[in-house]
Motif scaffolding. Structure first.
Motif, short mmCIF file in Angstrom:
data_model
loop_
_atom_site.label_atom_id
_atom_site.label_comp_id
_atom_site.label_asym_id
_atom_site.label_seq_id
_atom_site.Cartn_x
_atom_site.Cartn_y
_atom_site.Cartn_z
N THR A 685 0.83 -1.20 0.00
CA THR A 685 0.00 0.00 0.00
C THR A 685 0.86 1.25 0.00
OG1 THR A 685 -1.80 -1.13 1.16
CG2 THR A 685 -1.77 1.27 1.28
N HIS A 688 2.31 1.74 -3.46
CA HIS A 688 1.28 2.21 -4.38
C HIS A 688 0.99 3.69 -4.14
CE1 HIS A 688 0.57 -1.94 -5.51
NE2 HIS A 688 -0.40 -1.58 -6.33
N GLN A 689 0.86 4.09 -2.87
CA GLN A 689 0.56 5.49 -2.55
C GLN A 689 1.67 6.41 -3.01
OE1 GLN A 689 -0.05 4.93 1.69
NE2 GLN A 689 -2.26 5.28 1.48
N THR A 690 2.92 5.97 -2.84
CA THR A 690 4.06 6.79 -3.25
C THR A 690 4.08 6.99 -4.76
OG1 THR A 690 5.34 5.95 -1.37
CG2 THR A 690 6.57 7.00 -3.15
N GLU A 692 1.57 6.68 -6.83
CA GLU A 692 0.40 7.47 -7.23
C GLU A 692 0.67 8.96 -7.03
OE1 GLU A 692 -4.37 8.08 -6.22
OE2 GLU A 692 -3.13 6.76 -4.98
N TYR A 693 1.29 9.31 -5.91
CA TYR A 693 1.59 10.72 -5.63
C TYR A 693 2.58 11.28 -6.65
CZ TYR A 693 2.69 14.91 -2.95
OH TYR A 693 2.86 16.21 -2.56
N ARG A 696 0.75 11.40 -10.23
CA ARG A 696 -0.55 12.07 -10.31
C ARG A 696 -0.51 13.36 -11.14
NH1 ARG A 696 -5.31 10.23 -10.23
NH2 ARG A 696 -4.87 9.06 -8.31
N PHE A 724 4.07 8.30 4.19
CA PHE A 724 2.95 7.36 4.10
C PHE A 724 3.04 6.29 5.20
CE2 PHE A 724 2.82 8.85 -0.44
CZ PHE A 724 1.60 9.51 -0.31
N ASP A 727 1.60 8.11 8.11
CA ASP A 727 0.12 8.16 8.04
C ASP A 727 -0.48 6.84 8.51
OD1 ASP A 727 0.22 10.70 7.10
OD2 ASP A 727 -0.07 10.17 4.99
N LYS A 728 0.20 5.74 8.21
CA LYS A 728 -0.31 4.43 8.59
C LYS A 728 -0.12 4.16 10.08
CE LYS A 728 -1.73 0.14 8.33
NZ LYS A 728 -3.16 -0.15 8.29
N GLU A 777 -4.90 4.37 -10.10
CA GLU A 777 -5.74 3.87 -8.98
C GLU A 777 -7.22 4.20 -9.22
OE1 GLU A 777 -4.48 2.00 -6.69
OE2 GLU A 777 -2.37 2.33 -7.17
N ASP A 802 -4.53 -0.21 -11.16
CA ASP A 802 -3.40 0.61 -10.70
C ASP A 802 -3.03 1.70 -11.70
OD1 ASP A 802 -3.26 -0.90 -8.41
OD2 ASP A 802 -1.66 -2.21 -9.13
#
Length: 943
Positions: A685, A688-690, A692-693, A696, A724, A727-728, A777, A802
């Motif tokens: 996760t 993926h978040q990294t 995506e950022y 983007r 991230f 954040d988790k 995403e 993704d």
């Protein structure tokens, strides 16, 4: 059947006129009501009852000193030890002092001359270190060792002198003084009384001297019972102590019978597959008995810790049951409660913080003692707190006590108060919590818990008195915990019942003097009956034997006598033992007594011995862990499908139907736990978040990405990955400074850098190709129709893609995998579109790779929603990026390995995929039984 109690009652009635001047000394008080009942039936008129006492109470009447508690005695001894000039921390002292005090009790009970014994002990140790060598000088450690053994005599003397000055005494010395003073004080304490010592087996030297003195004075009689089989056999352990008593006190009266070799007996030996299944047998046996039979029936628990399941399995048809042995407090809700309180304190010391470890805190908040204090708002606050801990992965957290009601806040303030080595204050904290909890427990619904708290409070109050009265040594938290548990775990909750009528449930020691026609022995396993009787002592066994101190063989003889006397008196005997064939680490050997009976009692022609075995069929059902598909279950699954069916759910069913059932029907989830190590899902996760950022901005602008754009992304990787993770795990990001979580953080950063390096290299190697990001995403959703019981239902299919991009003008659908992926994982055979509902799932799984269904659903969703067919569809594996995109494709046929099997991403494939999804969904809904798949390797809930 003529019992010992019946014979004793007749003896008393025939030989004594004034029973008020008779004292009957018994090994335990359990038999008093039985004797009184039998006496009344023999005498048949009103009379003044004899005085009944135990041997310990009898001895105490001859000594006015206070008997010191074992814990207080240990503290007193440590104080004396320090005053003698010995500097040893309490932890080391604990390694030998309890053994020494136990030996002191044995020495005094057996009337041994301590001067001679400790002199012999010292000489034995000197001989062990004696040498013929030229250098005979002992090392410093050897000298200290010998000095220790030489000082034991001094320890014994100073300890007894100190107690004497304070008017105190320990139990062994009490028996010794009673033996020495019995004739001098007997008239003072028991004016004009005659005495009967009845039903004893193993007697210490002090007890023998006490009895012998009164017998010789014409004031007492010793009455024992025995079966001639083990009494006359001079090597049989069951009669060892009876023979010794008869030799020491020839006037001893023995009520002798010949039942073991000359009386009818029905004996069943039942082997049970599990310890729990024994109680099903007990339940069945009791249910078949009449009221008259139950009144003469004993359920003997060889392992007294089985009291709880024993009580639960008493059938309703048993109207009266008397449970003589108590329920140990350690088997109630108190044990986890105490463990949780101590866990808080250990965490405070170990982690040097007042923050609370998540698992300990949540277990504490869910404990019944906490829940009983909770208002509705408290329960809601606890739910919110748990959700916050899980959401932000709070390994440690701080509670805001102002959010709770006053009662719960008070309890939390007490439970979470650091003790800082002040253990007197710790006891006072426990006592305060007990009062708060006791007042809130309801007599009707929480009677057992309330009773347990009451007995717990009483035990701690006595310990508190000792702590206030005695000199307390400096202790570590673990030492205090050991003392604390030693005090309260020995306490029991007494059950009330009629000791005369109904079935009797007892431990072995409670059966002394008593006899029953029907006996059910539960747990006749080696190590349980007889128990492992090791003697822990500072005195070598040879020296113990010389001075007639108790030995392991003599402890075995005690239990042998208990067993054989019960067996001899009974007519119907059931002996249950468990095999636990699936557990190699538990004692499962049948007791030696079972073989002894078979070998020794073969001379009894009236003994019928049968062997049976029993296994709970329920256990087999539980082992299979299967669940039937019912209309209610089908309705739940259909509701879930209508909400949205994913590829992961279908894959879960295909791998293991039971795993699917547990997660999607019973709603079990492995996501509601705090991760103390970074789980694979969290790791993926964050990556993926990294990504995506980073991508983007290019997705939103639809601008091509250049190698320089990728290079600029490298500068943000460390900051984004850390962010991230933060954040988790919220404020617990400090835990990533070292250990496995730190390594996980580094690995995530490295994975992102490797992917960006791959992406940049692709652009450099193919300058003619533009890379344009179309979507990141992005979620897609479509509906399909299925038919269940001739009724058409509409269900939803959803997925989260993704990345969708254009690479050199070609439309691609990409799925990131931080794990490994190979070509076979994305290849399938066309046969999957031809299978029916009855095809075995294991065979179906062989027709397609593990990621095929996910990619098919992505194609089905994207093409259906966007009206476009991608040119390629596949997975980018971070483990093997050099292999590039692993595209969805067909398996190569064996007969044409040289020919590449092409897969057309077209309308025909969409139609086939839809049929495939529909049949899969219908297969799930119509499955008759959800059971574990033997080929499944990674079930979350089955194993």
């Amino acid at each position: 059947m003529q019992t010992f109690i019946n014979q004793l009652a007749h003896f008393i009635a025939n030989n004594y006129t004034d029973l008020s001047k008779l004292t009957v000394v018994l090994p335990a008080r359990r038999a008093v009501k039985y004797i009184q009942k039998e006496l009344f039936e023999v005498i048949q008129r009103p009379y003044f009852s004899p005085n009944f006492v135990t041997i310990e109470a009898f001895a105490k009447t001859f000594c006015e000193k206070q008997v010191v508690d074992s814990v207080e005695l240990l503290f007193r001894f440590y104080e004396i030890y320090n005053k003698l000039g010995y500097q040893e921390d309490f932890e080391s002292f604990m390694n030998w002092a309890p053994l020494f005090l136990s030996d002191c009790n044995d020495i005094d009970r057996q009337m041994v001359d301590p001067e001679k014994l400790f002199k012999n002990l010292r000489e034995i140790r000197e001989i062990e270190h004696w040498s013929f060598g030229e250098d005979r000088k002992l090392s410093e450690s050897q000298q200290l060792f010998l000095e220790f053994w030489g000082n034991l005599k001094e320890f014994y003397k100073v300890l007894n002198n100190s107690l004497e000055e304070e008017g105190a005494i320990y139990s062994g010395k009490l028996m010794q003084e009673a033996a020495l003073n019995v004739l001098e004080k007997v008239d003072e304490c028991y004016s004009g009384h005659q005495f009967i010592f009845a039903g004893f087996n193993a007697l210490s030297e002090a007890e023998l001297q006490m009895m012998s003195a009164l017998v010789n004075a014409g004031r007492a009689k010793v009455i024992l019972e025995a079966d001639s089989f083990y009494l006359m056999n001079t090597i049989h352990e069951a009669g060892l102590f009876i023979r010794r008593t008869k030799n020491r006190i020839p006037e001893t009266i023995i009520f002798e019978a010949d039942r073991l070799t000359n009386a009818p007996k029905e004996v069943e030996i039942i082997s049970c597959a599990q310890s729990g299944s024994m109680f099903k047998v007990v339940q069945d046996l009791l249910a078949k008995m009449s009221r008259e039979q139950l009144n003469d029936t004993l359920v003997l628990l060889a392992d007294e810790s089985l009291i709880v399941p024993a009580i639960k399995h008493i059938p309703k048809s048993v109207e009266q049951a008397n449970i003589t042995l108590g329920l140990p407090l350690k088997l109630t809700a108190l044990r986890p409660w105490v463990e949780l309180i101590f866990l808080f304190q250990h965490d405070f010391v170990y982690f040097k913080t007042h923050a609370l470890y998540n698992k300990t805190l949540l277990a504490f908040l869910k404990h019944p003692f906490v829940q009983v204090l909770c208002s509705e708002s408290d329960l809601e606050q606890i739910r919110l707190e748990e959700a916050r801990i899980v959401k932000y992965n709070k390994i440690f957290t701080v509670l805001n006590l102002d959010n709770f009601s006053q009662d719960l806040k008070t309890l939390l303030l007490l439970a979470l108060k650091p003790w800082k080595g002040n253990y007197l204050s710790a006891l006072e904290t426990f006592l305060s919590m007990n009062k708060l909890i006791f007042d809130k427990l309801d007599d009707k619904n929480n009677l057992l818990e309330k009773t347990a708290v009451y007995h717990f409070h009483q035990a701690l109050s006595k310990l508190h008195e000792i702590f206030e009265r005695a000199w307390l040594p400096t202790m570590t938290l673990r030492s205090f915990e050991k003392f604390f548990n030693l005090r309260w775990m020995q306490e029991t909750i007494a059950y009330y019942g009629n000791p005369i009528d109904g079935v009797q449930v007892m431990g072995m020691l409670e059966t002394r003097v008593l006899s029953f026609k029907n006996v059910i022995f539960v747990g006749v396993n080696e190590g349980v009956l007889p128990p492992n009787n090791s003697v822990n002592s500072l005195i070598p066994m040879d020296l113990r034997r010389y001075f007639n101190l108790p030995l392991p063989a003599e402890k075995d003889a005690i239990f042998a006598h208990h067993f054989y006397r019960l067996f001899a008196a009974a007519e119907n005997i059931h002996m249950l033992h468990y095999s636990n064939s699936g557990n190699d680490f538990q004692l499962t050997e049948p007791s030696r007594y079972l073989q002894q009976i078979e070998m020794e009692l073969g001379v009894n022609d009236q003994l019928r011995l049968t062997y049976k075995s029993f296994n709970l069929t329920v256990q087999e059902q539980l082992k299979s862990k299967g669940f039937n598909n019912t209309p209610e279950v089908q309705s739940k699954i259909l509701d879930y499908f209508k909400h949205g069916l994913s590829a992961s759910a279908l894959n879960k069913f295909m791998n293991c139907p039971l795993d699917f059932y547990m997660r999607y029907v019973l709603k079990y989830s492995d996501d509601d736990e705090v991760e103390e190590e970074v789980e694979h899902s969290t790791f993926g996760t964050v990556i993926h978040q990294t990504l995506e950022y980073l991508y983007r901005p290019f997705s939103e602008s639809a601008q091509p990405i250049s190698p320089k754009d990728i290079e600029s992304m490298f500068e943000q990787v460390d900051l984004l990955v850390t962010r991230f993770f933060k954040d988790k795990y919220e404020s617990d990001v400090d835990h990533f400074e070292s250990g496995e979580m730190y390594m996980a953080l580094l690995a995530a950063k490295q994975q992102v850098r490797r992917f960006l390096t791959f992406e940049r290299q692709q652009l450099l190697d193919h300058p003619q190709n533009e890379l344009v990001i179309l979507a990141l995403e992005k979620s897609f959703r479509r509906t399909v129709k299925i038919k269940i019981d001739e009724k058409e239902e509409e269900i939803a299919i959803y997925g989260n893609i993704d990345r969708v991009d254009l690479w050199g003008g070609k439309l691609r659908i990409l799925d990131y995998k931080t794990g490994n992926c190979t070509k076979k994982d994305v290849q399938f055979s066309r046969e999957i579109f031809e299978w029916g509902r009855d095809l075995e799932l294991e065979k179906l799984n062989k027709l397609a790779g593990k990621h095929v269904l996910q990619l098919m659903i992505y194609f089905f969703l994207y093409a259906g929603s966007e009206g476009k067919y991608p040119d390629s569809l596949g997975i980018l594996s971070f483990q093997n990026l050099k292999e590039g995109l692993h595209e969805l494709g067909l398996k190569t046929q064996k007969r044409s390995k040289s020919e590449k099997q092409m897969l057309a991403l077209d309308q025909e494939l969409i139609e086939n995929i839809e049929k495939y999804i529909v049949v899969l969904a219908e297969r799930v809904l119509t499955t008759a039984h959800f059971e574990h798949s033997s080929s499944a390797k990674f079930c979350n809930f089955c194993d």
